[in-house]
Design a protein around this motif. Structure first.
Motif, PDB file in Angstrom:
ATOM      1  N   ASN A  36      57.571  50.993  51.762  1.00  0.00           N
ATOM      2  CA  ASN A  36      58.521  50.193  50.759  1.00  0.00           C
ATOM      3  C   ASN A  36      59.963  50.739  50.897  1.00  0.00           C
ATOM      4  O   ASN A  36      60.666  50.717  49.957  1.00  0.00           O
ATOM      5  CB  ASN A  36      58.128  50.308  49.422  1.00  0.00           C
ATOM      6  CG  ASN A  36      58.288  49.034  48.712  1.00  0.00           C
ATOM      7  OD1 ASN A  36      58.761  48.085  49.439  1.00  0.00           O
ATOM      8  ND2 ASN A  36      58.085  48.926  47.487  1.00  0.00           N
ATOM      9  N   SER A  59      63.004  44.346  40.974  1.00  0.00           N
ATOM     10  CA  SER A  59      61.791  43.889  42.058  1.00  0.00           C
ATOM     11  C   SER A  59      60.432  43.959  41.300  1.00  0.00           C
ATOM     12  O   SER A  59      59.574  43.367  41.748  1.00  0.00           O
ATOM     13  CB  SER A  59      61.830  44.166  43.236  1.00  0.00           C
ATOM     14  OG  SER A  59      61.534  45.473  43.619  1.00  0.00           O
ATOM     15  N   MET A  60      60.336  44.950  40.505  1.00  0.00           N
ATOM     16  CA  MET A  60      58.987  44.964  39.887  1.00  0.00           C
ATOM     17  C   MET A  60      58.499  43.824  39.108  1.00  0.00           C
ATOM     18  O   MET A  60      57.217  43.689  38.903  1.00  0.00           O
ATOM     19  CB  MET A  60      59.196  46.304  39.218  1.00  0.00           C
ATOM     20  CG  MET A  60      59.791  46.413  37.707  1.00  0.00           C
ATOM     21  SD  MET A  60      59.638  47.879  36.803  1.00  0.00           S
ATOM     22  CE  MET A  60      61.048  47.728  35.858  1.00  0.00           C
ATOM     23  N   SER A  63      57.308  41.493  41.529  1.00  0.00           N
ATOM     24  CA  SER A  63      55.970  42.052  41.985  1.00  0.00           C
ATOM     25  C   SER A  63      54.881  41.579  40.951  1.00  0.00           C
ATOM     26  O   SER A  63      53.981  41.509  41.544  1.00  0.00           O
ATOM     27  CB  SER A  63      56.310  43.573  42.129  1.00  0.00           C
ATOM     28  OG  SER A  63      55.073  44.189  42.340  1.00  0.00           O
ATOM     29  N   TYR A  64      55.080  41.477  39.836  1.00  0.00           N
ATOM     30  CA  TYR A  64      54.129  41.300  38.938  1.00  0.00           C
ATOM     31  C   TYR A  64      53.761  39.779  39.088  1.00  0.00           C
ATOM     32  O   TYR A  64      52.661  39.647  39.162  1.00  0.00           O
ATOM     33  CB  TYR A  64      54.508  41.580  37.302  1.00  0.00           C
ATOM     34  CG  TYR A  64      53.575  40.870  36.522  1.00  0.00           C
ATOM     35  CD1 TYR A  64      52.519  41.621  36.020  1.00  0.00           C
ATOM     36  CD2 TYR A  64      53.727  39.790  35.944  1.00  0.00           C
ATOM     37  CE1 TYR A  64      51.931  41.205  35.128  1.00  0.00           C
ATOM     38  CE2 TYR A  64      53.107  39.298  34.807  1.00  0.00           C
ATOM     39  CZ  TYR A  64      51.840  40.240  34.315  1.00  0.00           C
ATOM     40  OH  TYR A  64      51.180  39.689  33.470  1.00  0.00           O
ATOM     41  N   GLY A  67      51.857  39.594  42.372  1.00  0.00           N
ATOM     42  CA  GLY A  67      50.439  40.386  42.198  1.00  0.00           C
ATOM     43  C   GLY A  67      49.598  39.057  41.592  1.00  0.00           C
ATOM     44  O   GLY A  67      48.485  38.975  41.782  1.00  0.00           O
ATOM     45  N   MET A 102      48.629  45.347  48.349  1.00  0.00           N
ATOM     46  CA  MET A 102      49.793  46.153  47.575  1.00  0.00           C
ATOM     47  C   MET A 102      51.191  46.558  48.189  1.00  0.00           C
ATOM     48  O   MET A 102      52.128  46.073  48.069  1.00  0.00           O
ATOM     49  CB  MET A 102      49.070  47.444  46.667  1.00  0.00           C
ATOM     50  CG  MET A 102      50.434  48.078  45.957  1.00  0.00           C
ATOM     51  SD  MET A 102      49.981  49.736  45.590  1.00  0.00           S
ATOM     52  CE  MET A 102      49.902  50.740  47.329  1.00  0.00           C
ATOM     53  N   ILE A 105      52.915  43.198  48.784  1.00  0.00           N
ATOM     54  CA  ILE A 105      53.271  42.468  47.556  1.00  0.00           C
ATOM     55  C   ILE A 105      54.649  43.533  47.145  1.00  0.00           C
ATOM     56  O   ILE A 105      55.686  42.755  47.135  1.00  0.00           O
ATOM     57  CB  ILE A 105      52.224  42.691  46.574  1.00  0.00           C
ATOM     58  CG1 ILE A 105      51.341  41.953  46.567  1.00  0.00           C
ATOM     59  CG2 ILE A 105      53.067  42.572  45.103  1.00  0.00           C
ATOM     60  CD1 ILE A 105      49.893  41.950  45.713  1.00  0.00           C
ATOM     61  N   ALA A 106      54.741  44.688  47.571  1.00  0.00           N
ATOM     62  CA  ALA A 106      55.817  45.225  47.303  1.00  0.00           C
ATOM     63  C   ALA A 106      57.001  45.070  48.240  1.00  0.00           C
ATOM     64  O   ALA A 106      58.243  44.793  47.873  1.00  0.00           O
ATOM     65  CB  ALA A 106      55.649  46.938  47.245  1.00  0.00           C
ATOM     66  N   SER A 109      58.257  41.407  47.198  1.00  0.00           N
ATOM     67  CA  SER A 109      58.983  41.448  46.070  1.00  0.00           C
ATOM     68  C   SER A 109      60.419  41.852  46.432  1.00  0.00           C
ATOM     69  O   SER A 109      61.391  41.296  45.856  1.00  0.00           O
ATOM     70  CB  SER A 109      58.369  42.377  45.128  1.00  0.00           C
ATOM     71  OG  SER A 109      57.013  41.632  44.752  1.00  0.00           O
ATOM     72  N   LYS A 110      60.358  42.956  47.173  1.00  0.00           N
ATOM     73  CA  LYS A 110      62.162  43.608  47.204  1.00  0.00           C
ATOM     74  C   LYS A 110      62.815  42.390  48.070  1.00  0.00           C
ATOM     75  O   LYS A 110      63.884  42.161  47.965  1.00  0.00           O
ATOM     76  CB  LYS A 110      61.838  44.714  47.883  1.00  0.00           C
ATOM     77  CG  LYS A 110      61.481  46.050  47.093  1.00  0.00           C
ATOM     78  CD  LYS A 110      62.006  47.147  47.715  1.00  0.00           C
ATOM     79  CE  LYS A 110      61.628  48.345  46.627  1.00  0.00           C
ATOM     80  NZ  LYS A 110      61.804  49.644  47.365  1.00  0.00           N
ATOM     81  N   TRP A 113      63.692  39.550  45.815  1.00  0.00           N
ATOM     82  CA  TRP A 113      64.784  40.066  44.920  1.00  0.00           C
ATOM     83  C   TRP A 113      66.203  40.232  45.672  1.00  0.00           C
ATOM     84  O   TRP A 113      67.422  39.548  45.089  1.00  0.00           O
ATOM     85  CB  TRP A 113      64.532  41.526  44.495  1.00  0.00           C
ATOM     86  CG  TRP A 113      65.461  42.037  43.510  1.00  0.00           C
ATOM     87  CD1 TRP A 113      66.390  43.012  43.499  1.00  0.00           C
ATOM     88  CD2 TRP A 113      65.593  41.655  42.056  1.00  0.00           C
ATOM     89  NE1 TRP A 113      67.108  43.341  42.383  1.00  0.00           N
ATOM     90  CE2 TRP A 113      66.455  42.259  41.419  1.00  0.00           C
ATOM     91  CE3 TRP A 113      64.718  41.015  41.344  1.00  0.00           C
ATOM     92  CZ2 TRP A 113      66.870  42.369  40.083  1.00  0.00           C
ATOM     93  CZ3 TRP A 113      65.159  40.492  39.914  1.00  0.00           C
ATOM     94  CH2 TRP A 113      66.075  41.413  39.339  1.00  0.00           C
TER      95      TRP A 113
END
Length: 129
Positions: A36, A59-60, A63-64, A67, A102, A105-106, A109-110, A113
């Motif tokens: 990541n 970005s978390m 990420s939620y 997910g 995972m 997804i990370a 998500s970034k 963002w």
């Protein structure tokens, strides 16, 4: 195929949000030694990927949401395949799908963002060709 210039292209292929040519991450999301890790600048158009310190903390939240989408997709797939799973087995399937995806997804998500803050620049993309 997705056309260059769409945000979806940059998100799915994990490319620079501005030129869609440079790579966004140091390595593949599943290469855990560089897990990541976003590059500092685009190797093609020299866009600085981080606007401020801790830029990708936001970005978390993305990420939620991603997910949750993966978990719902795992549930829907078990229904489509006609699997009659108990609650415990269904929980294991969803958790396993989240663990396996995972790194993806990370990374996505970034990328989402970054695409919220940077726009595609057609002129710069054409100069790079």
């Amino acid at each position: 195929m997705l056309p260059k210039g769409s945000k979806l292209y940059s998100i799915i292929f994990l490319t620079c949000p501005r030129c869609h040519k440079g790579e966004f991450f140091e390595a593949n999301p599943y290469k855990l030694s560089n897990f990541n890790k976003v590059k500092e600048r685009c190797p093609k158009c020299d866009l600085k990927y981080s606007i401020e310190p801790s830029f990708y903390t936001g970005s978390m939240y993305v990420s939620y949401a991603v997910g949750i989408a993966v978990a719902v997709a795992a549930y829907v797939l078990t229904l489509l395949f006609g699997l009659q799973l108990s609650i415990g087995a269904l929980f294991v399937v969803i958790v396993a799908s989240l663990v396996v995806t995972m790194p993806w997804i990370a990374a996505v998500s970034k990328s989402i963002w970054a695409n919220m803050f940077f726009k595609f620049d057609k002129e710069i993309a054409q100069k790079i060709n």
